[in-house]
Design an enzyme around this catalytic site. Structure first.
Site, mmCIF file in Angstrom:
data_model
loop_
_atom_site.group_PDB
_atom_site.id
_atom_site.type_symbol
_atom_site.label_atom_id
_atom_site.label_comp_id
_atom_site.label_asym_id
_atom_site.label_seq_id
_atom_site.Cartn_x
_atom_site.Cartn_y
_atom_site.Cartn_z
ATOM 1 N N TYR A 109 6.390 -6.871 -10.333
ATOM 2 C CA TYR A 109 5.106 -7.073 -10.640
ATOM 3 C C TYR A 109 4.992 -8.680 -10.828
ATOM 4 C CZ TYR A 109 0.429 -7.773 -12.779
ATOM 5 O OH TYR A 109 -0.954 -8.212 -13.225
ATOM 6 N N GLU A 197 -2.883 -11.103 -7.735
ATOM 7 C CA GLU A 197 -2.112 -10.115 -8.174
ATOM 8 C C GLU A 197 -1.171 -9.353 -7.023
ATOM 9 O OE1 GLU A 197 -2.391 -7.251 -11.723
ATOM 10 O OE2 GLU A 197 -3.002 -5.888 -9.870
#
Length: 389
Positions: A109, A197
């Site tokens: 992530y 992101e």
């Protein structure tokens, strides 16, 4: 303004951030044509909506032949995808993204956001990629890495290495990660993003880092500098009422209660919603009509509120500072008559010429309930809303 995954990946490609090859499609035939053009024997069909959690909701499907590509695309297109981020109403799927399959060795992530507490941009990373970062933060906060970036110095190479080592990357992977992080930082600044992101950033079987997903939010107030990005706006993915409010320069956010709020000032609006909740009610919206609450703006706000079928009462809480309370009262009376409001309306006016404003409301003989203070207004609105269940 949110971007779709395929749009975000176009931006990634501009900044040399590795992404799998893919094509957007608006029909099952286009999806099959895209798979043929991409080649290979494994594809991923992804529903394009402005929300995460698509995989768990059936919005991401693997396809090993053209028939599977066609059936997956046909099932998604024209449907409404409901994920934990969309709420029960879901979002419509008008396009799918057909992407070549990837061999996944690891999932990471990575995001770049504004750390409001520190007043700096911050990279947030975790070796637990592919999961909802909120779940990781709740159950395994030690797995989350953070690096704040000094605005004068910018992102430093040692910070990139710090993140890479913390994620367990080695050798050439560290250099690859550094290039991706620096590119994300440039993209964030140059495109006026509010969020970038990647979840997941994958490590392939060949040892390459590739952005398997992409999410970018652009700051609305900076869109005048990015005409190309503004053209990418997809109004079908936005709340219809919030979009209509923006046309009238109203700040509106839909909520799931039954007491509509019309307030001037964001802080006062939040306090109003808190008081409604405190006294047993549920606000139906956040609505800030601004300091200059004109008749036209109040009328537009009423129309917006009344389009919500769940609303059972309306609470107007206005502090007359920039605009006199008597002028606001005249606007409320005119708007109620024009729009034809048939719901209980509770009004609390305070500030310049407030007594005169209350006299105007009383003399109007409209179904308007005056309140002496905010607590009184909230309790009356909750009572009236409950009586109309």
């Amino acid at each position: 303004m949110n971007l779709h995954e395929y749009q975000s990946k176009q931006l990634f490609a501009r900044y040399a951030i590795p992404v799998p090859q893919g094509k957007v499609a608006a029909s099952a035939d286009e999806a099959v044509a895209a798979a043929r053009e991409l080649g290979g024997s494994l594809w991923v069909v992804k529903a394009q909506v402005h929300a995460g959690g698509r995989g768990k909701a059936g919005g991401v499907k693997l396809a090993r032949d053209f028939d599977a590509v066609r059936s997956s695309a046909a099932a998604m297109l024209g449907s409404t995808l409901v994920t934990h981020q969309t709420g029960p109403a879901g979002l419509p799927v008008h396009q799918v993204y057909v992407e070549t399959g990837s061999k996944i060795e690891r999932e990471i992530y990575l995001s770049l956001v504004l750390n409001r507490e520190a007043g700096r941009l911050a990279f947030v990373a975790s070796a637990a990629g592919g999961m909802d970062i909120e779940e990781v933060a709740e159950h395994a906060p030690e797995k989350i890495l953070r690096v704040n970036i000094h605005p004068a110095a910018g992102l430093q190479d040692y910070q990139c290495r710090q993140l890479a080592f913390g994620l367990g990357l080695k050798g050439e992977q560290v250099a690859q990660f550094g290039r991706i992080a620096q590119a994300l930082y440039r993209l964030y600044l140059e495109q006026d993003a509010s969020l970038v992101e990647i979840n997941p950033l994958i490590l392939t079987g060949e040892g390459r880092l590739v952005a398997l997903d992409a999410k970018i939010n652009i700051e609305d107030n900076a869109l005048f500098r990015h005409k190309d990005l503004a053209a990418w706006r997809d109004p079908t993915q936005e709340d219809a009422m919030e979009r209509k409010a923006a046309e009238h320069e109203l700040n509106y956010v839909s909520l799931d209660g039954n007491i509509a709020c019309m307030v001037n000032g964001a802080g006062l609006a939040m306090a109003t919603m808190d008081l409604i909740q405190l006294h047993g009610g549920k606000p139906a919206n956040f609505l800030d009509v601004g300091g200059g609450a004109t008749k036209e703006r109040v009328a537009a706000a009423f129309k917006l509120i009344l389009s919500n079928r769940d609303v059972r009462a309306i609470l107007i809480n206005i502090f007359g500072g920039i605009v006199r309370c008597d002028m606001i009262a005249e606007g409320i009376i005119a708007a109620v008559k024009e729009v034809g409001v048939n719901l209980p309306v509770v009004v609390r006016l305070e500030g310049t010429n407030a007594p005169a404003a209350r006299e105007l409301l009383a003399a109007s003989r409209l179904a308007i309930t005056a309140a002496t203070d905010l607590t009184d207004a909230a309790t009356k609105a909750v009572k009236l809303a409950g009586a109309r269940k």
